[in-house]
Structure formats: C-alpha cells, structure tokens
Write a protein that holds these residues in place. Structure first.
Motif, mmCIF file in Angstrom:
data_model
loop_
_atom_site.group_PDB
_atom_site.id
_atom_site.type_symbol
_atom_site.label_atom_id
_atom_site.label_comp_id
_atom_site.label_asym_id
_atom_site.label_seq_id
_atom_site.Cartn_x
_atom_site.Cartn_y
_atom_site.Cartn_z
ATOM 1 N N VAL A 132 7.609 27.388 -31.312
ATOM 2 C CA VAL A 132 8.119 26.034 -31.151
ATOM 3 C C VAL A 132 7.302 25.098 -32.032
ATOM 4 O O VAL A 132 6.153 24.801 -31.752
ATOM 5 N N SER A 133 7.910 24.619 -33.108
ATOM 6 C CA SER A 133 7.179 23.777 -34.058
ATOM 7 C C SER A 133 6.843 22.416 -33.459
ATOM 8 O O SER A 133 5.797 21.844 -33.760
ATOM 9 N N ALA A 134 7.715 21.903 -32.604
ATOM 10 C CA ALA A 134 7.443 20.615 -31.973
ATOM 11 C C ALA A 134 6.217 20.707 -31.074
ATOM 12 O O ALA A 134 5.457 19.745 -30.955
ATOM 13 N N PHE A 135 6.027 21.852 -30.493
ATOM 14 C CA PHE A 135 4.856 22.033 -29.640
ATOM 15 C C PHE A 135 3.577 21.967 -30.467
ATOM 16 O O PHE A 135 2.596 21.370 -30.055
ATOM 17 N N ARG A 136 3.605 22.592 -31.639
ATOM 18 C CA ARG A 136 2.412 22.588 -32.489
ATOM 19 C C ARG A 136 2.030 21.176 -32.915
ATOM 20 O O ARG A 136 0.855 20.845 -32.975
ATOM 21 N N LEU A 173 -0.394 16.802 -25.783
ATOM 22 C CA LEU A 173 -0.012 17.486 -24.552
ATOM 23 C C LEU A 173 -1.250 17.945 -23.779
ATOM 24 O O LEU A 173 -1.312 17.809 -22.553
ATOM 25 N N ARG A 174 -2.237 18.470 -24.502
ATOM 26 C CA ARG A 174 -3.474 18.896 -23.833
ATOM 27 C C ARG A 174 -4.180 17.711 -23.187
ATOM 28 O O ARG A 174 -4.708 17.821 -22.080
ATOM 29 N N ILE A 175 -4.220 16.596 -23.882
ATOM 30 C CA ILE A 175 -4.861 15.398 -23.323
ATOM 31 C C ILE A 175 -4.081 14.908 -22.111
ATOM 32 O O ILE A 175 -4.664 14.580 -21.073
ATOM 33 N N ALA A 176 -2.753 14.884 -22.226
ATOM 34 C CA ALA A 176 -1.921 14.421 -21.114
ATOM 35 C C ALA A 176 -2.040 15.338 -19.903
ATOM 36 O O ALA A 176 -1.988 14.883 -18.760
ATOM 37 N N ALA A 177 -2.200 16.624 -20.131
ATOM 38 C CA ALA A 177 -2.351 17.559 -19.011
ATOM 39 C C ALA A 177 -3.790 17.574 -18.494
ATOM 40 O O ALA A 177 -4.027 17.780 -17.308
ATOM 41 N N GLY A 178 -4.742 17.361 -19.377
ATOM 42 C CA GLY A 178 -6.143 17.416 -18.986
ATOM 43 C C GLY A 178 -6.607 16.210 -18.207
ATOM 44 O O GLY A 178 -7.448 16.319 -17.311
#
Length: 135
Positions: free
Chosen positions: A55-59, A65-70
């Motif tokens: 998933v290129s959008a994920f990259r 995303l990591r900051i938002a989840a962390g």
C-alpha cells in the motif's frame, strides 16, 4: 501448541516453577507455549509488513499514522501509571446499573437463582484441608 486462553497453562508453569519441580514435561510445556505464542505473532507481523509494503499510501503516511496511534498509547500508559483510570471510574455514573437491574429482576434470573440456592455442596471424601495461616 496455541492456547487461546493461556491463563491455566501459565498458572501450571508458574506453580511448577514455584514448587521447584522442573522436569522435562515442564520444560516441554513452557517451550511449546512460547513457540505456540511466537509463531502466530510472527505470521501476523510478516503479513502486516507485506500489506504495508504494497500500500503506497501507507508508506507516505506511515510516520503520521505512528504518531497518531502512539499518542493515545502514551496518554493511556500515563493514565494507568498515575491511577487516573480509578478516578474516571468513580466520576462516571454507573451506566450499566439499569441494564444489570433489569436482568437481575427478570423471572429467568429469579428462577435460576432459586434453583441454584437449593443445590447442596458437600466436600468429597478424602480431600485434605490444605489451607494455612500466617503468623
């Protein structure tokens, strides 16, 4: 070996270790629990990695995303460390009391409770009292 509820297996391993009874069976149980836990986790990690690579959008958004989840994880960890969760539970009203009362006051609950109250439990013959007191 994979056990969905590992509590009894962990309890058996802990009790055996606390009693000093370490033999081949206990080692095999411990190793099989470790492998049975590690293999599914490895499969999930590898599958997640493949999905993330495709998933290129994920990259492109992975850092955000990591900051938002962390951030919520850090907030929750601090709340647990400083026992904020107990204060929140005391501050919130008992939102399940109405549902609990409805279930407890139902005819089915009364019937089952009355039926259980008539059951007599007697200790089996030959069972020793293994309780102990401190002091």
């Amino acid at each position: 070996m994979f056990v969905p509820c590992a509590g009894p297996v962990l309890a058996a391993i802990t009790v055996a270790g606390a009693r000093g009874e370490i033999n081949a069976d206990i080692v095999a149980l411990t190793v099989s629990l470790a492998v049975g836990t590690a293999v599914p986790l490895l499969i999930f990690a590898l599958a997640g990695r493949r999905v993330a690579e495709r998933v290129s959008a994920f990259r492109t958004r992975a850092r955000r995303l990591r900051i938002a989840a962390g951030a919520p994880m850090i907030v929750l960890a601090l709340a647990l460390a400083f026992n904020v969760t107990d204060a929140i539970q005391r501050a919130l009203p008992d939102y399940t009391s109405a549902a609990r009362k409805k279930v407890e006051d139902s005819d089915a609950a009364r019937h089952k409770t009355a039926r259980r109250a008539t059951v007599e439990v007697r200790p089996a013959a030959g069972i020793q009292d293994c309780s102990f007191t401190f002091g």
